[in-house]
Design a protein around this motif. Structure first.
Motif, PDB file in Angstrom:
ATOM      1  N   GLY A 184      -7.809  18.501   3.761  1.00 17.89           N
ATOM      2  CA  GLY A 184      -7.596  18.992   5.126  1.00 17.89           C
ATOM      3  C   GLY A 184      -8.872  19.348   5.844  1.00 17.89           C
ATOM      4  N   ALA A 185      -9.960  19.599   5.099  1.00 22.93           N
ATOM      5  CA  ALA A 185     -11.267  19.865   5.717  1.00 22.93           C
ATOM      6  C   ALA A 185     -11.908  18.513   6.017  1.00 22.93           C
ATOM      7  CB  ALA A 185     -12.132  20.697   4.771  1.00 22.93           C
ATOM      8  N   ARG A 186     -11.615  17.978   7.180  1.00 20.42           N
ATOM      9  CA  ARG A 186     -11.925  16.574   7.472  1.00 20.42           C
ATOM     10  C   ARG A 186     -13.407  16.238   7.379  1.00 20.42           C
ATOM     11  NH1 ARG A 186      -7.750  14.216  12.000  1.00 20.42           N
ATOM     12  NH2 ARG A 186      -5.837  14.901  10.963  1.00 20.42           N
ATOM     13  N   ALA A 187     -14.259  17.195   7.715  1.00 18.96           N
ATOM     14  CA  ALA A 187     -15.695  16.919   7.659  1.00 18.96           C
ATOM     15  C   ALA A 187     -16.189  16.702   6.233  1.00 18.96           C
ATOM     16  CB  ALA A 187     -16.476  18.056   8.314  1.00 18.96           C
ATOM     17  N   LEU A 188     -15.410  17.125   5.248  1.00 17.62           N
ATOM     18  CA  LEU A 188     -15.774  16.845   3.864  1.00 17.62           C
ATOM     19  C   LEU A 188     -15.559  15.372   3.516  1.00 17.62           C
ATOM     20  CD1 LEU A 188     -14.315  19.888   1.854  1.00 17.62           C
ATOM     21  CD2 LEU A 188     -16.699  19.439   2.433  1.00 17.62           C
ATOM     22  N   GLY A 189     -14.714  14.700   4.289  1.00 18.78           N
ATOM     23  CA  GLY A 189     -14.407  13.303   3.989  1.00 18.78           C
ATOM     24  C   GLY A 189     -13.752  13.149   2.636  1.00 18.78           C
ATOM     25  N   ALA A 190     -12.933  14.130   2.256  1.00 15.42           N
ATOM     26  CA  ALA A 190     -12.311  14.125   0.928  1.00 15.42           C
ATOM     27  C   ALA A 190     -10.970  13.404   0.974  1.00 15.42           C
ATOM     28  CB  ALA A 190     -12.126  15.547   0.423  1.00 15.42           C
ATOM     29  N   THR A 191     -10.761  12.513   0.013  1.00 14.03           N
ATOM     30  CA  THR A 191      -9.493  11.801  -0.096  1.00 14.03           C
ATOM     31  C   THR A 191      -9.008  11.881  -1.534  1.00 14.03           C
ATOM     32  OG1 THR A 191     -10.667   9.703  -0.492  1.00 14.03           O
ATOM     33  CG2 THR A 191      -9.982  10.178   1.776  1.00 14.03           C
ATOM     34  N   TRP A 192      -7.699  11.957  -1.696  1.00 15.97           N
ATOM     35  CA  TRP A 192      -7.085  11.953  -3.024  1.00 15.97           C
ATOM     36  C   TRP A 192      -6.751  10.524  -3.381  1.00 15.97           C
ATOM     37  CZ3 TRP A 192      -1.333  13.487  -3.919  1.00 15.97           C
ATOM     38  CH2 TRP A 192      -1.021  13.359  -5.281  1.00 15.97           C
ATOM     39  N   TYR A 239       0.842  -1.190   0.000  1.00 16.98           N
ATOM     40  CA  TYR A 239       0.000   0.000   0.000  1.00 16.98           C
ATOM     41  C   TYR A 239       0.879   1.243   0.000  1.00 16.98           C
ATOM     42  CZ  TYR A 239      -3.017   3.724   1.679  1.00 16.98           C
ATOM     43  OH  TYR A 239      -3.695   4.907   1.820  1.00 16.98           O
ATOM     44  N   ALA A 240       0.498   2.225  -0.811  1.00 17.51           N
ATOM     45  CA  ALA A 240       1.235   3.489  -0.844  1.00 17.51           C
ATOM     46  C   ALA A 240       0.231   4.630  -0.900  1.00 17.51           C
ATOM     47  CB  ALA A 240       2.171   3.541  -2.043  1.00 17.51           C
ATOM     48  N   GLU A 241       0.376   5.586  -0.022  1.00 19.20           N
ATOM     49  CA  GLU A 241      -0.499   6.755  -0.012  1.00 19.20           C
ATOM     50  C   GLU A 241       0.078   7.829  -0.929  1.00 19.20           C
ATOM     51  OE1 GLU A 241      -2.325   9.927   3.244  1.00 19.20           O
ATOM     52  OE2 GLU A 241      -1.619   7.954   3.885  1.00 19.20           O
ATOM     53  N   LEU A 242      -0.765   8.414  -1.759  1.00 13.28           N
ATOM     54  CA  LEU A 242      -0.315   9.452  -2.676  1.00 13.28           C
ATOM     55  C   LEU A 242       0.300  10.613  -1.911  1.00 13.28           C
ATOM     56  CD1 LEU A 242      -3.291   9.474  -5.216  1.00 13.28           C
ATOM     57  CD2 LEU A 242      -1.096   8.314  -5.424  1.00 13.28           C
ATOM     58  N   SER A 243       1.343  11.194  -2.499  1.00 11.90           N
ATOM     59  CA  SER A 243       2.113  12.233  -1.820  1.00 11.90           C
ATOM     60  C   SER A 243       1.948  13.588  -2.505  1.00 11.90           C
ATOM     61  CB  SER A 243       3.590  11.846  -1.785  1.00 11.90           C
ATOM     62  OG  SER A 243       4.382  12.918  -1.317  1.00 11.90           O
ATOM     63  N   ASP A 261       3.995  15.886  -2.391  1.00 10.00           N
ATOM     64  CA  ASP A 261       5.307  16.276  -2.916  1.00 10.00           C
ATOM     65  C   ASP A 261       5.497  15.831  -4.361  1.00 10.00           C
ATOM     66  OD1 ASP A 261       6.001  17.513  -0.564  1.00 10.00           O
ATOM     67  OD2 ASP A 261       7.033  15.767   0.261  1.00 10.00           O
ATOM     68  N   ASP A 262       4.709  14.840  -4.809  1.00  9.71           N
ATOM     69  CA  ASP A 262       4.784  14.440  -6.213  1.00  9.71           C
ATOM     70  C   ASP A 262       4.050  15.434  -7.116  1.00  9.71           C
ATOM     71  OD1 ASP A 262       6.371  12.182  -5.943  1.00  9.71           O
ATOM     72  OD2 ASP A 262       4.669  10.880  -5.488  1.00  9.71           O
ATOM     73  N   ILE A 263       3.211  16.266  -6.528  1.00  9.49           N
ATOM     74  CA  ILE A 263       2.544  17.327  -7.298  1.00  9.49           C
ATOM     75  C   ILE A 263       3.480  18.513  -7.441  1.00  9.49           C
ATOM     76  CG2 ILE A 263       0.605  18.924  -7.396  1.00  9.49           C
ATOM     77  CD1 ILE A 263      -1.026  16.950  -5.768  1.00  9.49           C
ATOM     78  N   ALA A 264       4.031  18.971  -6.320  1.00  8.02           N
ATOM     79  CA  ALA A 264       4.919  20.134  -6.347  1.00  8.02           C
ATOM     80  C   ALA A 264       5.691  20.236  -5.051  1.00  8.02           C
ATOM     81  CB  ALA A 264       4.117  21.418  -6.581  1.00  8.02           C
ATOM     82  N   ASP A 265       6.868  20.843  -5.141  1.00  7.73           N
ATOM     83  CA  ASP A 265       7.666  21.176  -3.978  1.00  7.73           C
ATOM     84  C   ASP A 265       7.231  22.565  -3.514  1.00  7.73           C
ATOM     85  OD1 ASP A 265       9.517  21.884  -2.090  1.00  7.73           O
ATOM     86  OD2 ASP A 265      11.285  21.506  -3.341  1.00  7.73           O
ATOM     87  N   PRO A 266       6.649  22.688  -2.315  1.00  4.65           N
ATOM     88  CA  PRO A 266       6.152  23.999  -1.873  1.00  4.65           C
ATOM     89  C   PRO A 266       7.234  25.059  -1.762  1.00  4.65           C
ATOM     90  CG  PRO A 266       6.171  22.423  -0.052  1.00  4.65           C
ATOM     91  CD  PRO A 266       6.448  21.647  -1.296  1.00  4.65           C
ATOM     92  N   ALA A 267       8.493  24.641  -1.685  1.00  5.77           N
ATOM     93  CA  ALA A 267       9.593  25.600  -1.579  1.00  5.77           C
ATOM     94  C   ALA A 267      10.056  26.105  -2.942  1.00  5.77           C
ATOM     95  CB  ALA A 267      10.765  24.961  -0.838  1.00  5.77           C
ATOM     96  N   ASP A 268       9.519  25.537  -4.009  1.00  6.11           N
ATOM     97  CA  ASP A 268       9.939  25.924  -5.360  1.00  6.11           C
ATOM     98  C   ASP A 268       9.262  27.237  -5.741  1.00  6.11           C
ATOM     99  OD1 ASP A 268      10.618  26.177  -7.998  1.00  6.11           O
ATOM    100  OD2 ASP A 268      10.162  24.102  -8.528  1.00  6.11           O
ATOM    101  N   SER A 269      10.054  28.294  -5.919  1.00  9.39           N
ATOM    102  CA  SER A 269       9.514  29.619  -6.232  1.00  9.39           C
ATOM    103  C   SER A 269       9.512  29.930  -7.722  1.00  9.39           C
ATOM    104  CB  SER A 269      10.321  30.693  -5.493  1.00  9.39           C
ATOM    105  OG  SER A 269      11.701  30.625  -5.855  1.00  9.39           O
ATOM    106  N   ASP A 270       9.854  28.964  -8.542  1.00 12.35           N
ATOM    107  CA  ASP A 270       9.866  29.171  -9.989  1.00 12.35           C
ATOM    108  C   ASP A 270       8.449  29.499 -10.467  1.00 12.35           C
ATOM    109  OD1 ASP A 270      10.059  29.107 -12.719  1.00 12.35           O
ATOM    110  OD2 ASP A 270      11.003  27.135 -12.841  1.00 12.35           O
TER     111      ASP A 270
END
Length: 404
Positions: A224-232, A191-195, A197-206
């Motif tokens: 992050g809005a847990r009551a939405l029950g949203a998962t990627w 099992y692997a949870e999607l990351s 960091d594979d979308i973008a590096d938040p420190a990248d200012s390009d």
């Protein structure tokens, strides 16, 4: 970040409520609605508050709202929104989304993330064919499916009747970035949870990375809005979940709308079970034809690539055919339909309300989507076609009040 939510029905109000509740004040949540909705909103005691009712408890959340989506003198025009849209969550009726996208087109760029959260399927395909046809200039899209039980009591007042979930799947990047790279890195069978960091590096200012930062932030905000029950989830998994829901809706919505009955009533008689069985069989046939076509397309692309591949590049194995999901077999689909009908036994479908109030329906994006796939792949889906035509006929001859 700036999140815009389009559509203030049950789902839009629910999403806007929990985003505003969860996100820090520096992040704005702006609700966009039709100009025609403004009078009803302003007549409320607290015009800019969203009310969420669940288990008899009423909660209130204030937000930042702008209007309108259109003006009578400028079709699809908009008042200034104060800049480009970073993140757009679209919860409107499927048939209205193309016009909304045209209205917002000047505020949408390739850096925008658009989350489609609506009934049915086929909207994304329409948008990329007719509005965002250039992959180089196309915003990021997130497709989704929602199983929360929600209905709108009044403008900006939503009632939650059942706790479900929202699954989010990111459409693959035309530029080739692999949002699900962690799956390839994981050992087979683990099992692997999607990351993020594979979308973008938040420190990248390009600046060229802005489209990926907005996508990352959008996924992070919704999950992050847990009551939405949203998962990627992996995109293929979300596509499968969307197809399962499509089949449920292709049976329940037209029948409950035509018969003007609750969801649970459609399976009370054996005639309803016959229709359900045939719809599920036809859906499996159509999905299987689509699946086989996609496997052939992948193999054809491999052969074309091999024609131009240098000999000294080494061997390249042909693609392995993706197995057809068991959950889309007619037996699994029938089980899913029965489960949802039981779970929503006393509910009324959206098509019930649409036909009762002589409003447009989403039939084109439900049974109409299956109809289009059947025609594309040379299949006959007569029961689905009949339900589609009956809803069209019912819409052409509006319901009238019973004689007194």
């Amino acid at each position: 970040m700036h999140i815009h939510v389009v559509g203030l029905g049950a789902v839009g109000s629910f999403v806007a409520f929990h985003l505003r509740r969860t996100l820090a004040p520096k992040h704005s949540v702006v609700a966009l609605h039709r100009k025609q909705s403004a009078p009803a909103i302003f007549q409320r005691p607290s015009p800019w508050s969203i009310l969420l009712e669940a288990d008899g408890t009423l909660r209130q959340r204030r937000g930042d709202y702008r209007l309108p989506l259109s003006r009578p003198d400028v079709p699809h025009g908009m008042l200034p929104l104060g800049g480009a849209i970073h993140s757009l969550v679209v919860t409107s009726k499927a048939y209205s989304i193309p016009a909304i996208m045209w209205a917002l087109r000047d505020y949408i760029s390739r850096d925008t993330t658009i989350v489609l959260l609506h009934n049915g399927m086929g909207v994304y395909d329409h948008l990329v064919r007719h509005i965002f046809d250039d992959p180089r200039d196309r915003p990021n899209f997130v497709l989704s499916t929602n199983t929360h039980g929600l209905w709108r009591k009044d403008p900006l007042h939503v009632v939650q009747t059942g706790i479900g979930e929202i699954q989010l799947g990111i459409v693959p990047d035309p530029a080739g970035r692999d949002y699900e790279a962690v799956l390839a890195r994981a050992r087979h069978g683990s099992y692997a949870e999607l990351s993020l960091d594979d979308i973008a590096d938040p420190a990248d200012s390009d600046p060229a990375n802005a489209r990926y930062i907005n996508l990352r932030n959008t996924i992070a905000a919704l999950t992050g809005a847990r009551a939405l029950g949203a998962t990627w989830r992996p995109f293929r998994d979300v596509e499968t979940a969307m197809r399962k829901k499509l089949v449920v809706n292709a049976f329940v919505n037209p029948l409950s709308g035509l018969l003007q009955c609750k969801n649970g009533d459609v399976l009370k008689a054996p005639h309803g079970r016959w229709v359900m069985k045939r719809i599920c069989e036809e859906a499996e046939m159509v999905f299987k034809a689509q699946h086989d076509s996609e496997n052939r397309r992948r193999y054809g692309a491999y052969l074309e690539h091999m024609k131009t591949r240098a000999v000294d590049d080494g061997p390249l194995a042909p693609p392995v055919d993706e197995p057809f999901p068991h959950s889309l077999s007619h037996r699994a689909l029938r089980t899913e339909v029965e489960r949802v009908v039981t779970q929503t036994y006393n509910n009324y479908s959206s098509m019930y309300h649409d036909l009762k109030h002589n409003e447009p329906t989403e039939i084109e994006y439900i049974n109409g989507h299956l109809r289009g796939l059947a025609r594309l792949h040379g299949k006959s889906a007569l029961v689905n076609e009949t339900l589609y035509q009956l809803v069209k006929m019912r819409s052409a001859y509006p319901l009238v009040a019973k004689p007194t």
